[in-house]
Design a protein around this motif. Structure first.
Motif, short mmCIF file in Angstrom:
data_model
loop_
_atom_site.label_atom_id
_atom_site.label_comp_id
_atom_site.label_asym_id
_atom_site.label_seq_id
_atom_site.Cartn_x
_atom_site.Cartn_y
_atom_site.Cartn_z
N TRP A 128 -29.08 -6.84 -10.52
CA TRP A 128 -28.61 -8.24 -10.61
C TRP A 128 -29.74 -9.21 -10.32
CZ3 TRP A 128 -28.72 -11.62 -6.49
CH2 TRP A 128 -28.84 -11.07 -5.20
N GLU A 169 -28.52 -7.99 -23.35
CA GLU A 169 -29.81 -8.32 -22.75
C GLU A 169 -30.80 -7.18 -22.99
OE1 GLU A 169 -32.47 -10.72 -20.46
OE2 GLU A 169 -30.54 -11.21 -21.32
N LYS A 224 -25.39 -9.62 -20.36
CA LYS A 224 -25.42 -10.73 -19.42
C LYS A 224 -24.36 -11.74 -19.85
CE LYS A 224 -28.68 -14.04 -17.45
NZ LYS A 224 -30.08 -14.49 -17.42
N HIS A 263 -35.96 -10.38 -19.29
CA HIS A 263 -35.58 -9.47 -20.37
C HIS A 263 -36.39 -8.16 -20.36
CE1 HIS A 263 -34.45 -7.99 -24.32
NE2 HIS A 263 -35.74 -7.87 -24.58
N VAL A 287 -35.39 -5.84 -17.48
CA VAL A 287 -34.05 -5.28 -17.71
C VAL A 287 -34.12 -4.21 -18.79
CG1 VAL A 287 -31.68 -5.79 -18.43
CG2 VAL A 287 -32.89 -7.37 -16.92
N LYS A 314 -38.33 -9.58 -13.02
CA LYS A 314 -37.10 -10.15 -13.56
C LYS A 314 -37.29 -10.49 -15.03
CE LYS A 314 -36.00 -13.57 -10.58
NZ LYS A 314 -35.76 -14.84 -9.96
N LEU A 341 -31.55 -10.22 -13.46
CA LEU A 341 -30.79 -11.02 -14.44
C LEU A 341 -30.73 -12.50 -14.10
CD1 LEU A 341 -27.69 -8.80 -15.28
CD2 LEU A 341 -29.67 -9.25 -16.70
#
Length: 176
Positions: free
Chosen positions: A172, A78, A69, A46, A49, A44, A175
């Motif tokens: 998701w 993001e 985000k 930054h 992503v 999870k 984030l």
């Protein structure tokens, strides 16, 4: 004289066949599997992503992929690909195609952005765009959007939409 006849080949059991083949053998399927494995492993934040956005971009050879985000009534970038800085790294949740995807909680595909009055340009050369809401299934709320832009008119089709919606169903968790 006895002649040994060859035995007919036995068919493999279905369970054995399915173990030999990957779940999906196409590049989009493999990308979804890789993203899923990253999230299941606890990825999870930054950096994760950013890696996912890069993988999506490479998989489909998209010109630009951005993940926004929602932070305090704004969409905030993001992750973005190709070191391309968008014109709108932060904008209100009531603006652009992202607002439409958020409000309707569905993918928005625009084959020609010149005909879309609520298009908010990130790049002057964008001709078509797809925006996919990222929905937190546990809390039933939109966390952000995946925004993919192309310099070609009619650049996106059903397979792009399906793939990006698959990514949104997984990403998701990164984030939160």
């Amino acid at each position: 004289m006895r002649v040994a006849l060859p035995m007919p080949a036995r068919k493999k059991a279905k369970s054995q066949q399915s173990r030999e083949k990957p779940f999906r053998s196409d590049r989009k399927g493999r990308a979804l599997q890789e993203i899923g494995a990253t999230i299941v492993a606890g990825g999870k934040g930054h950096d994760v992503v950013e890696e996912i956005a890069q993988l999506v971009q490479r998989t489909c050879k998209y010109r630009w992929v951005g993940v926004y985000k929602i932070k305090r009534n704004d969409f905030v970038i993001e992750a973005a690909t190709n070191k391309m800085k968008p014109a709108c790294p932060r904008f209100p949740i009531k603006q652009g195609l992202s607002a439409k995807a958020l409000e309707e909680r569905r993918t928005v595909m625009v084959p020609d952005v010149s005909k879309e009055p609520c298009f908010l340009p990130n790049f002057w050369s964008t001709k078509s765009e797809v925006v996919v809401p990222i929905i937190d299934d546990e809390h039933d709320r939109v966390l952000g959007v995946i925004n993919v832009e192309s310099a070609k008119v009619n650049a996106f089709g059903k397979s792009d939409r399906d793939f990006l919606e698959g990514v949104a169903r997984i990403i998701w968790r990164a984030l939160r």
